[in-house]
Design a protein around this motif. Structure first.
Motif, PDB file in Angstrom:
ATOM      1  N   ILE A 229       0.878  -1.167   0.000  1.00  0.00           N
ATOM      2  CA  ILE A 229       0.000   0.000   0.000  1.00  0.00           C
ATOM      3  C   ILE A 229       0.919   1.222   0.000  1.00  0.00           C
ATOM      4  CG2 ILE A 229      -1.826   1.259   1.191  1.00  0.00           C
ATOM      5  CD1 ILE A 229      -2.510  -1.385   2.626  1.00  0.00           C
TER       6      ILE A 229
ATOM      7  N   GLN B  61       2.131   5.339  -0.306  1.00  0.00           N
ATOM      8  CA  GLN B  61       1.839   6.538   0.475  1.00  0.00           C
ATOM      9  C   GLN B  61       0.808   7.429  -0.194  1.00  0.00           C
ATOM     10  OE1 GLN B  61       5.369   8.589   1.686  1.00  0.00           O
ATOM     11  NE2 GLN B  61       4.297  10.368   2.458  1.00  0.00           N
ATOM     12  N   GLU B  62       0.872   7.590  -1.503  1.00  0.00           N
ATOM     13  CA  GLU B  62      -0.025   8.505  -2.208  1.00  0.00           C
ATOM     14  C   GLU B  62      -0.823   7.737  -3.252  1.00  0.00           C
ATOM     15  OE1 GLU B  62      -2.416  10.688  -3.437  1.00  0.00           O
ATOM     16  OE2 GLU B  62      -1.214  11.759  -1.940  1.00  0.00           O
ATOM     17  N   PRO B  63      -2.090   7.426  -2.954  1.00  0.00           N
ATOM     18  CA  PRO B  63      -2.885   6.601  -3.874  1.00  0.00           C
ATOM     19  C   PRO B  63      -3.153   7.261  -5.222  1.00  0.00           C
ATOM     20  CG  PRO B  63      -4.267   7.476  -2.124  1.00  0.00           C
ATOM     21  CD  PRO B  63      -2.845   7.788  -1.749  1.00  0.00           C
TER      22      PRO B  63
ATOM     23  N   ARG C  87      -9.769   6.762  -2.145  1.00  0.00           N
ATOM     24  CA  ARG C  87      -8.688   6.170  -2.940  1.00  0.00           C
ATOM     25  C   ARG C  87      -7.807   5.263  -2.083  1.00  0.00           C
ATOM     26  NH1 ARG C  87      -8.567  11.424  -5.535  1.00  0.00           N
ATOM     27  NH2 ARG C  87      -6.904  12.122  -4.128  1.00  0.00           N
ATOM     28  N   GLN C  88      -7.573   5.675  -0.838  1.00  0.00           N
ATOM     29  CA  GLN C  88      -6.755   4.825   0.027  1.00  0.00           C
ATOM     30  C   GLN C  88      -7.485   3.537   0.379  1.00  0.00           C
ATOM     31  OE1 GLN C  88      -3.779   3.918   0.455  1.00  0.00           O
ATOM     32  NE2 GLN C  88      -3.081   5.869   1.294  1.00  0.00           N
ATOM     33  N   ARG C  89      -8.811   3.592   0.495  1.00  0.00           N
ATOM     34  CA  ARG C  89      -9.584   2.370   0.724  1.00  0.00           C
ATOM     35  C   ARG C  89      -9.491   1.437  -0.481  1.00  0.00           C
ATOM     36  NH1 ARG C  89     -13.328   3.474   5.158  1.00  0.00           N
ATOM     37  NH2 ARG C  89     -13.110   5.670   5.695  1.00  0.00           N
TER      38      ARG C  89
ATOM     39  N   PRO D   3       0.648   4.950   4.690  1.00  0.00           N
ATOM     40  CA  PRO D   3      -0.573   5.050   3.876  1.00  0.00           C
ATOM     41  C   PRO D   3      -1.555   6.114   4.326  1.00  0.00           C
ATOM     42  CG  PRO D   3      -0.725   3.183   5.357  1.00  0.00           C
ATOM     43  CD  PRO D   3       0.662   3.735   5.508  1.00  0.00           C
ATOM     44  N   THR D   4      -1.353   6.725   5.496  1.00  0.00           N
ATOM     45  CA  THR D   4      -2.315   7.720   5.975  1.00  0.00           C
ATOM     46  C   THR D   4      -1.720   9.121   6.067  1.00  0.00           C
ATOM     47  OG1 THR D   4      -1.750   7.222   8.290  1.00  0.00           O
ATOM     48  CG2 THR D   4      -3.554   5.972   7.317  1.00  0.00           C
TER      49      THR D   4
ATOM     50  N   GLN E 232      -7.830   9.580   8.743  1.00  0.00           N
ATOM     51  CA  GLN E 232      -6.692   8.757   9.140  1.00  0.00           C
ATOM     52  C   GLN E 232      -7.103   7.760  10.213  1.00  0.00           C
ATOM     53  OE1 GLN E 232      -3.448  10.097  11.931  1.00  0.00           O
ATOM     54  NE2 GLN E 232      -2.239  10.081  10.047  1.00  0.00           N
TER      55      GLN E 232
ATOM     56  N   ILE F 230      -9.192   4.967   8.669  1.00  0.00           N
ATOM     57  CA  ILE F 230      -8.379   4.054   7.858  1.00  0.00           C
ATOM     58  C   ILE F 230      -7.553   3.133   8.756  1.00  0.00           C
ATOM     59  CG2 ILE F 230      -6.458   3.919   6.233  1.00  0.00           C
ATOM     60  CD1 ILE F 230      -9.002   4.750   4.865  1.00  0.00           C
TER      61      ILE F 230
END
Length: 331
Positions: A95, A97-99, A160-162, A181-182, A190, A193
């Motif tokens: 995963i 850092q920046e989706p 996007r992170q999900r 990732p957050t 954050q 997530i």
């Protein structure tokens, strides 16, 4: 718990006009099945390089060496690019850092999720789509089936992170490497997530290497913590031990920088670690933290030992064995 990932003396060198930059200098760590290990340290200490080295995603000219680098008994250092590609996304996932820069802006969310599963499993497109919907729902995304037709720019940073977390779980990997990732999310998202990632990790029994510089995050989600400084691990301990009895001066410094209610008066300055991280160009002799340490002595000019103070608690410091650990409140 048996060790899923075994890393011994991992090193990463990057060529520069001024000589090799030793970004990672002899990392030793193990991650058990189902364990959450947090790798923490300042920016530039080598955390992300360690993650990329494990995934086989280092820059083309970077050199990775290790005495041991095994995932479930399989030697990762002996794999060629094709064999590593078969593991990546399948047995070990990442995963980023920046989706927004990790997802392909020209393809829908659904296409990218389905591709991740069909690349490694003999499933139909409908089966892959059903799993994508299920995992998006498990990450807390509403209208998951409709989201499959959207593009990354149509989703918020949290959504996007999900998607990235769901993509990492598509093939039920043994290990997930989560590289901060957050960091790009606001505090409320954050927290959501982190809670969701911890729940999914426990549900699927996946081991996680969680890279962060935020000790508040570490206190909430970690089973064990590895503190990194100047390309080396300086302290490794269970999370409760690390916060209650930090033994390395750098770890104490990091914890001392955290504001704690009732300990700092409003308007007072927070503690700061003086000095700067030493250059990682060429060889470093002795303790890398000596130029910033209030306890430094002539003994620090020698390579510090890495003794085990108690079960699971190791410290790279000449004073570790005889120096009492200070109690620090958990933030």
């Amino acid at each position: 718990m048996s060790a899923l990932l075994e890393v011994e003396h991992l090193q990463v060198e990057l060529p520069t006009p001024n000589g090799p930059l030793r970004a990672v200098r002899g990392i030793d760590l193990e991650i058990a099945r189902g364990e959450m290990l947090c790798l923490v340290g300042e920016s530039g200490c080598g955390k992300s390089m360690t993650s990329l080295a494990l995934m086989g995603l280092l820059p083309r000219r970077a050199k990775r060496t290790a005495q041991r680098l095994r995932l479930d008994g399989r030697d990762l250092s002996a794999l060629n690019d094709r064999d590593m590609a078969k593991l990546r996304g399948n047995r070990i996932a990442m995963i980023f850092q920046e989706p927004m820069t990790s997802l392909n802006p020209s393809h829908t969310i659904g296409r990218q999720l389905v591709e991740a599963l069909r690349q490694h499993r003999s499933v139909t497109r409908a089966q892959a789509r059903d799993r994508a919907v299920y995992l998006l729902e498990r990450t807390g995304m509403t209208n998951a089936a409709q989201r499959l037709g959207q593009y990354p720019h149509q989703l918020s940073g949290g959504l996007r992170q999900r998607v990235m977390i769901a993509m990492a779980l598509m093939c039920e990997p043994d290990l997930i490497v989560a590289d901060e990732p957050t960091t790009a999310l606001d505090v409320t998202i954050q927290a959501q997530i982190l809670r969701m990632l911890r729940e999914l990790q426990q549900e699927f029994g996946t081991a996680v290497l969680f890279v962060t510089h935020d000790l508040g995050v570490v206190a909430r989600i970690a089973d064990r913590v590895a503190v990194m400084y100047a390309g080396q691990l300086v302290e490794t301990a269970p999370v409760g031990t690390l916060f209650a009895q930090p033994a390395h001066p750098y770890t104490r410094g990091l914890l001392g920088c955290i504001p704690v209610r009732g300990r700092q008066r409003p308007g007072t300055h927070l503690t700061a670690i003086p000095g700067v991280v030493p250059s990682l160009l060429g060889e470093l002799s002795g303790c890398a933290f000596a130029n910033r340490c209030a306890h430094a002595s002539d003994a620090c000019a020698r390579t510090p030992p890495y003794p085990e103070l108690e079960a699971g608690h190791r410290v790279r410091c000449v004073l570790a064995a005889g120096q009492p650990a200070a109690t620090v409140e958990v933030p």
